[in-house]
Design a protein around this motif. Structure first.
Motif, PDB file in Angstrom:
ATOM      1  N   ARG A   1       0.831  -1.198   0.000  1.00 17.62           N
ATOM      2  CA  ARG A   1       0.000   0.000   0.000  1.00 17.62           C
ATOM      3  C   ARG A   1       0.871   1.256   0.000  1.00 17.62           C
ATOM      4  O   ARG A   1       1.790   1.385   0.799  1.00 17.62           O
TER       5      ARG A   1
ATOM      6  N   GLY B   1       0.304   4.313   0.908  1.00 22.33           N
ATOM      7  CA  GLY B   1       0.214   5.197   2.062  1.00 22.33           C
ATOM      8  C   GLY B   1       0.758   4.604   3.348  1.00 22.33           C
ATOM      9  O   GLY B   1       0.567   5.174   4.413  1.00 22.33           O
ATOM     10  N   GLY B   2       1.433   3.445   3.276  1.00 17.88           N
ATOM     11  CA  GLY B   2       1.950   2.820   4.483  1.00 17.88           C
ATOM     12  C   GLY B   2       0.954   1.838   5.076  1.00 17.88           C
ATOM     13  O   GLY B   2      -0.248   1.887   4.788  1.00 17.88           O
ATOM     14  N   GLU B   3       1.441   0.942   5.922  1.00 21.74           N
ATOM     15  CA  GLU B   3       0.566  -0.089   6.466  1.00 21.74           C
ATOM     16  C   GLU B   3       1.257  -0.783   7.632  1.00 21.74           C
ATOM     17  O   GLU B   3       2.476  -0.674   7.815  1.00 21.74           O
ATOM     18  N   THR B   4       0.456  -1.478   8.442  1.00 22.60           N
ATOM     19  CA  THR B   4       0.973  -2.445   9.398  1.00 22.60           C
ATOM     20  C   THR B   4       0.906  -3.801   8.713  1.00 22.60           C
ATOM     21  O   THR B   4      -0.168  -4.206   8.249  1.00 22.60           O
TER      22      THR B   4
ATOM     23  N   THR C   1      -2.990  -4.126   7.566  1.00 22.75           N
ATOM     24  CA  THR C   1      -3.977  -3.080   7.866  1.00 22.75           C
ATOM     25  C   THR C   1      -3.300  -1.727   7.758  1.00 22.75           C
ATOM     26  O   THR C   1      -2.081  -1.611   7.915  1.00 22.75           O
ATOM     27  N   HIS C   2      -4.104  -0.695   7.490  1.00 19.90           N
ATOM     28  CA  HIS C   2      -3.570   0.668   7.409  1.00 19.90           C
ATOM     29  C   HIS C   2      -4.125   1.541   8.528  1.00 19.90           C
ATOM     30  O   HIS C   2      -4.155   2.754   8.419  1.00 19.90           O
ATOM     31  N   GLY C   3      -4.564   0.961   9.617  1.00 21.75           N
ATOM     32  CA  GLY C   3      -5.065   1.777  10.716  1.00 21.75           C
ATOM     33  C   GLY C   3      -5.828   0.959  11.741  1.00 21.75           C
ATOM     34  O   GLY C   3      -5.413   0.856  12.902  1.00 21.75           O
TER      35      GLY C   3
END
Length: 733
Positions: free
Chosen positions: A524, A526-529, A554-556
């Motif tokens: 992703r 926009g960054g992610e976990t 996940t992203h949030g």
């Protein structure tokens, strides 16, 4: 008493009372008066309002009449819209408030808050200016004091801003002194406004005149053709190497050409380069491209192809001719050369010409040219995506550059034609280390054993300078290769300990960490976990459990997870959020924390059949059912239209064969409402009845219908108005 005088006094008192103000000394204390019309609808509130303020509020007024169509004129910077104060179907109402002026580029638009440009507050009409760069349509909407809108007026338009022409400016008004620094940008220069002919003469003798487009300006390109559903767009790309980090992107088959026409000089050699990649490959395989030039006649409008025809087909594909472009190739630069024109009225070839010693030709009638790209040409499935980073057209003129104009070191071996410089052209000792460009001397230029160990500086030979396979295991010192010195390639038959293993350093990838975690990245932007796969042995206080936990990226939000575990004796557990499944020693359990929701159920239909009814006929026989395991819930409705006969008890079919117990105490039954039952020969009566499934019965039916007096209903009990309504559960065989 004088009755006449008394009546006269009363009449005078009544008249004075009627003339007096009814509210001369009245007040509204923390209250309001409401005003209603003849239908009882609220029209006004006087006094204390709902929000605590005091005012006279008009509400629920009728719509004002439709205003007349606006008068619209073009002015500099926009359009002038006027209202003449008239209405098409009425006169100015007393609760009129204003007229709104709306404008849009779309014909037949509906006025909304987005299209509102201004308001006219005087009932005599007025003129407002609508600022716009494009032609617009204008409509008017009247509003009452209660905010009710009229029907929109007829639209007027389209009208655009009046252009500023030379007559609007005094000669010499705009001088270079009037222009701020950087005031004239590329966006303010029309396409093809600055042509090569307009450039200063000093440019005519430069070593290389270049036309370069780095895909920063969409106006520099125009679509020639495209398949339905295909598209051409300028999009950002972080790995674009030139300009503003943007690329031209073709999804599906698209052909585009440049909007700048470059004069063609037949005496000049032109080098055309295109930097391109395939970012998505069709399922059927890699797609293809044609890359080159499109020819134009002297009028700059008529096309000229290889045969001299006015056609977009068969143009000059000197850069790439049906070239396959794979995603694995990444960014690739394709280059071709042209020089000269063909014989008059003669077709020329149009294939790739990557060799400057054998450049391609243009047709004799070509006077101007522009880059021409046909992308995703073969597959035509709109699945392929190609991106173009840079397109360059360079004129390589000969005889202009002499030694006096060359900077020291500016001519490297890559700029020399093979064999151009012989030893006769070199002075003694003219070639020393400072005159040799990096990489100019290759192994092919060295005599055998010409380079000895004492001529090699420390650390000058790196992995990039070694040919594949030139260094084998016998040339390596013991323990010379560590985990930190391996890049690329394949590692076979080796155990890697204490290291992080990953499929890539960014984007979509898998990462194995030394602590036993497998991290999953979706890539992703926009960054992610990352997602995780974790294994181990844990204890629940009674036994040790081997487990696996899986989490998605996940992203949030906190991600859900799925856990599986097994105990030493085969005890199995599955956990997915509120759902728990257990299996132990042959027994299985399901646990749900919270509410258990069942989605919409699909019901099946069937047609119930009445047995032993003799001559009975039927107006309606409808039924439906739903199965849950071996349990069946069903409903049936049967309505007779003719009298039955027979003295045998009736049966009614079921959707499937029911389970029948081994003895009389294994019966199944459900509710039946029997209506319109005739006395028959056994005095049966209708009402709330039961349907019985008997142990000794057979088939997909229930075997008896017994009325409220426990008398079995027979065929001769059915009248022309008999009905049976049945529903309930039964166990399937």
């Amino acid at each position: 008493m004088d009755i006449g005088r008394k009546l006269a006094a009363l009449e005078k008192a009544v008249k004075e009372l009627q003339r007096a103000s009814r509210l001369s000394s009245a007040s509204l204390d923390d209250a309001a008066l409401v005003v209603r019309d003849g239908t009882g609808s609220l029209r006004g509130i006087v006094g204390q309002q709902g929000d605590g303020t005091t005012a006279v509020t008009i509400v629920n007024g009728p719509p004002p009449p439709q205003p007349s169509a606006p008068l619209v004129l073009s002015v500099i910077g926009g359009v002038a819209a006027s209202w003449d104060g008239l209405f098409t179907d009425g006169v100015l109402p007393l609760d009129w408030s204003r007229v709104e002026v709306h404008a849009s580029e779309d014909s037949g638009f509906t006025p909304t808050a987005v299209t509102l440009q201004s308001t006219i507050e005087t009932a005599q009409g007025a003129t407002v200016i609508v600022h716009t760069d494009d032609p617009v349509y204008v409509r008017l909407v009247a509003r009452s004091t209660s905010g009710t809108a009229s029907a929109p007026s007829a639209q007027t338009g389209p009208y655009g801003p009046e252009p500023v022409v030379a007559a609007d400016l005094l000669d010499g008004t705009v001088t270079t002194l009037k222009l701020a620094d950087d005031a004239v940008t590329a966006a303010k220069v029309a396409a093809s406004a600055v042509t090569p002919e307009a450039l200063a003469p000093v440019l005519a003798d430069t070593v290389s005149q270049r036309w370069v487009d780095t895909m920063d300006d969409p106006a520099a390109w125009t679509v020639v053709s495209q398949d339905p559903g295909a598209s051409w767009a300028h999009v950002p790309a972080a790995d674009a190497t030139t300009g503003g980090a943007g690329v031209g992107q073709a999804t599906g088959y698209v052909s585009v050409r440049g909007t700048t026409l470059i004069p063609h000089d037949p005496a000049t050699m032109y080098r055309i380069s295109v930097r391109i990649r395939a970012s998505a490959q069709p399922p059927a395989g890699a797609d293809t491209v044609y890359l080159g030039l499109m020819g134009f006649a002297a009028d700059k409008t008529t096309l000229v192809n290889r045969t001299g025809a006015n056609s977009t087909g068969s143009q000059f594909y000197c850069v790439a001719n049906l070239q396959t472009v794979t995603t694995a190739s990444g960014w690739t630069v394709y280059t071709g050369f042209i020089q000269g024109r063909g014989a008059p009225s003669t077709a020329v070839g149009g294939g790739a010409a990557p060799d400057p010693l054998a450049p391609g030709l243009l047709h004799d009638q070509v006077r101007y040219m522009t880059p021409y790209l046909l992308l995703n040409y073969t597959r035509r499935d709109n699945a392929g995506i190609m991106q173009v980073d840079t397109v360059t057209v360079e004129s390589l003129r000969t005889g202009v550059v002499t030694a006096a104009y060359l900077a020291a070191g500016s001519v490297s071996t890559s700029k020399l034609v093979a064999g151009a410089v012989q030893t006769l052209q070199l002075d003694a000792e003219a070639v020393n280390a400072s005159k040799i460009a990096a990489g100019a001397v290759t192994t092919a230029k060295l005599d055998a054993l010409a380079v000895t160990a004492d001529k090699i500086a420390a650390n000058t030979i790196t992995a990039g300078k070694l040919a594949a396979g030139s260094v084998d295991a016998t040339a390596l010192k013991a323990d010379a290769i560590t985990g930190k010195t391996i890049t690329g390639g394949t590692i076979t038959g080796t155990t890697i300990t204490g290291s992080t293993v990953q499929t890539a350093t960014s984007g979509k990838r898998l990462v194995m960490t030394p602590d036993g975690h497998l991290l999953m990245f979706s890539g992703r932007a926009g960054g992610e976990t990352p997602g995780e796969l974790v294994t181990g042995i844990n204890t629940d206080g009674e036994m040790e459990l081997g487990y696996v936990v899986i989490k998605p990226p996940t992203h949030g939000p906190t991600p859900p997870e799925f856990t599986m575990s097994i105990g030493p004796s085969g005890e199995q557990q599955w956990f997915a959020g509120p759902l728990t499944l257990l299996a132990d020693a042959g027994a299985a359990f399901v646990s749900v924390e919270g509410s258990l929701a069942v989605s919409h159920t699909t019901y099946s239909t069937y047609t119930p059949v009445v047995g032993n009814a003799g001559s009975a006929t039927w107006a309606v026989r409808d039924g439906w059912y739903y199965k849950l395991g071996t349990m069946v819930f069903f409903q049936a409705y049967i309505a007779a239209s003719g009298v039955g006969s027979g003295t045998t008890g009736i049966t009614i079919s079921l959707p499937s064969t029911p389970w029948r117990g081994p003895s009389a105490n294994r019966r199944q039954y459900f509710g039946v409402y029997a209506g319109g039952i005739a006395a028959g020969t056994n005095s049966a009566v209708g009402g709330h009845s039961v349907g019985l499934i008997q142990p000794d019965g057979s088939g997909d039916q229930f075997d008896q219908v017994r009325g409220p007096t426990d008398i079995q209903i027979r065929g001769n009990n059915i009248s022309a108005t008999s009905t049976f309504t049945i529903n309930g559960w039964y166990r399937e065989v």
